[in-house]
Design an enzyme around this catalytic site. Structure first.
Site, mmCIF file in Angstrom:
data_model
loop_
_atom_site.group_PDB
_atom_site.id
_atom_site.type_symbol
_atom_site.label_atom_id
_atom_site.label_comp_id
_atom_site.label_asym_id
_atom_site.label_seq_id
_atom_site.Cartn_x
_atom_site.Cartn_y
_atom_site.Cartn_z
ATOM 1 N N CYS A 18 0.819 -1.288 0.030
ATOM 2 C CA CYS A 18 0.054 -0.042 0.142
ATOM 3 C C CYS A 18 0.813 1.362 -0.058
ATOM 4 O O CYS A 18 2.217 1.043 0.192
ATOM 5 C CB CYS A 18 -0.956 0.022 1.133
ATOM 6 S SG CYS A 18 -0.044 -0.046 2.902
ATOM 7 N N CYS A 103 2.433 5.824 8.801
ATOM 8 C CA CYS A 103 1.528 6.005 7.737
ATOM 9 C C CYS A 103 0.893 7.112 8.089
ATOM 10 O O CYS A 103 0.271 7.280 9.082
ATOM 11 C CB CYS A 103 0.700 4.816 7.574
ATOM 12 S SG CYS A 103 -0.552 4.955 6.257
ATOM 13 N N GLU A 133 0.563 -0.650 16.420
ATOM 14 C CA GLU A 133 -0.318 0.267 16.033
ATOM 15 C C GLU A 133 -1.246 0.671 17.242
ATOM 16 O O GLU A 133 -1.386 2.039 17.391
ATOM 17 C CB GLU A 133 -1.083 0.205 14.414
ATOM 18 C CG GLU A 133 -1.957 1.344 14.472
ATOM 19 C CD GLU A 133 -2.941 1.153 13.200
ATOM 20 O OE1 GLU A 133 -3.731 1.846 13.227
ATOM 21 O OE2 GLU A 133 -2.634 0.098 12.386
ATOM 22 N N CYS A 202 -8.263 1.447 6.862
ATOM 23 C CA CYS A 202 -7.806 2.181 5.850
ATOM 24 C C CYS A 202 -8.085 1.894 4.456
ATOM 25 O O CYS A 202 -8.521 0.414 4.249
ATOM 26 C CB CYS A 202 -6.316 2.371 5.843
ATOM 27 S SG CYS A 202 -5.177 0.760 5.203
ATOM 28 N N SER A 230 1.523 -9.578 10.870
ATOM 29 C CA SER A 230 0.965 -8.754 10.156
ATOM 30 C C SER A 230 -0.597 -8.711 10.274
ATOM 31 O O SER A 230 -1.254 -9.588 9.582
ATOM 32 C CB SER A 230 1.357 -8.669 8.377
ATOM 33 O OG SER A 230 0.691 -7.988 7.680
ATOM 34 N N SER A 231 -1.231 -7.916 10.784
ATOM 35 C CA SER A 231 -2.632 -7.774 11.148
ATOM 36 C C SER A 231 -3.398 -7.711 9.756
ATOM 37 O O SER A 231 -4.389 -8.607 9.869
ATOM 38 C CB SER A 231 -2.838 -6.297 11.940
ATOM 39 O OG SER A 231 -4.365 -6.538 12.115
#
Length: 322
Positions: A18, A103, A133, A202, A230-231
């Site tokens: 992304c 991000c 996060e 997102c 990695s969520s």
């Protein structure tokens, strides 16, 4: 296995990197180009070992905390997941030159949290405990200002401070469907709860899940390229199963795919989490071809054209440290 039955692969589009991940990696690479090695990175820049190891070969040094970094004037990069306010404050106290690769869509959630707090609202944060996060978002505010809600059971049981005005924010990489169910419970219990002006999950997470939903009912096996920490990648596997795919597996590299899983399978879906580069998808396709003929078809549900700018410190003339 030249006599193996052919396999048709449906490739999810979009998949892989992304804009936030692409920007974070470029920050490290550009810092290395401008300042030379080492460039220190607090935590994995993104949750992908292939990416991390590639940056290590270029001269990046990954650490867990700032106290592992010597006072040598070299740049320090904060990961794409965001950090608590205490981290840049500690870096400033040591006069470190740091670059924030958070991000921009995570930074948006941080600003929302600050605004709600300034208006006297107590916040529910829908997310996963311990994820970087979530740690970073909760660390934007004083202890006790945010209550973490992980699942529907939490949503039914959570008790905010008596009489407090309420708001909610979310981790950016959650399951869209799971979050909607959690939120429905919170909104039924607390109808006056303030919402984000724009959804916090997102665009990349939403699009990748939508692509998996489109493919899942059409295939017998979904292969998710991604890391177990990695969520957004873990969510893709869950979404595939929920959307009707009978089996889903996660692999970090092509070599991790067990070809025995392909016995009796003629249609496979392949996707990649937002921190997995396309070269790893190519590895999976090469692995499938070891077994026999493979045809591919891309199922595209959205076009992504978002690009995030690099920090000014890297795009202007490189500052020299005293």
């Amino acid at each position: 296995m030249a006599d193996a039955a052919p396999i048709h692969v449906l490739l999810a589009g979009p998949r892989g990197f992304c804009a936030g991940v692409d920007r974070a990696i470029k920050i490290v690479e550009e810092a290395l180009r401008q300042y030379g090695a080492p460039v220190y990175v607090r935590h994995e820049i993104v949750h992908n070992r292939f990416v991390v190891q590639n940056l290590e070969r270029q001269g990046a040094v990954f650490v867990e905390e700032l106290d592992e970094i010597p006072d040598d004037g070299q740049p320090v990069v904060f990961s794409a997941h965001g950090v608590p306010k205490a981290v840049p404050a500690a870096a400033e106290a040591r006069r470190m030159f740091f670059l924030d690769a958070t991000c921009p869509l995570v930074s948006k959630v941080h600003r929302e949290a600050e605004q709600h707090h300034a208006r006297g609202r107590h916040m529910f944060l829908i997310g996963h405990a311990g994820h970087p996060e979530v740690v970073g978002t909760m660390g934007q505010l004083p202890p006790g200002a945010v209550t973490l809600v992980e699942d529907e059971a939490d949503a039914r049981a959570v008790q905010p401070p008596p009489g407090a005005a309420l708001a909610f924010i979310t981790q950016t990489t959650l399951s869209v469907d799971d979050t909607a169910e959690i939120l429905a419970i919170l909104q039924s219990r607390f109808p006056g709860m303030a919402a984000p002006a724009k959804e916090d999950i997102c665009y990349a997470t939403t699009n990748r899940q939508a692509a998996v939903k489109a493919i899942a009912p059409q295939v017998e096996l979904m292969v998710v390229v991604g890391a177990p920490n990695s969520s957004n990648s873990v969510r893709l596997k869950e979404v595939a199963l929920r959307a009707g795919c009978p089996r889903a597996v996660m692999v970090q590299r092509g070599r991790d795919l067990d070809l025995a899983l392909l016995d009796g399978v003629s249609r496979i879906g392949v996707t990649a989490g937002a921190s997995a580069p396309e070269v790893l998808v190519e590895e999976v396709l090469a692995r499938l071809r070891e077994r026999g003929p493979v045809t591919t078809e891309e199922i595209v549900v959205a076009e992504e054209k978002i690009i995030f700018k690099l920090p000014a410190a890297l795009t202007a003339a490189a500052p020299q440290q005293a």
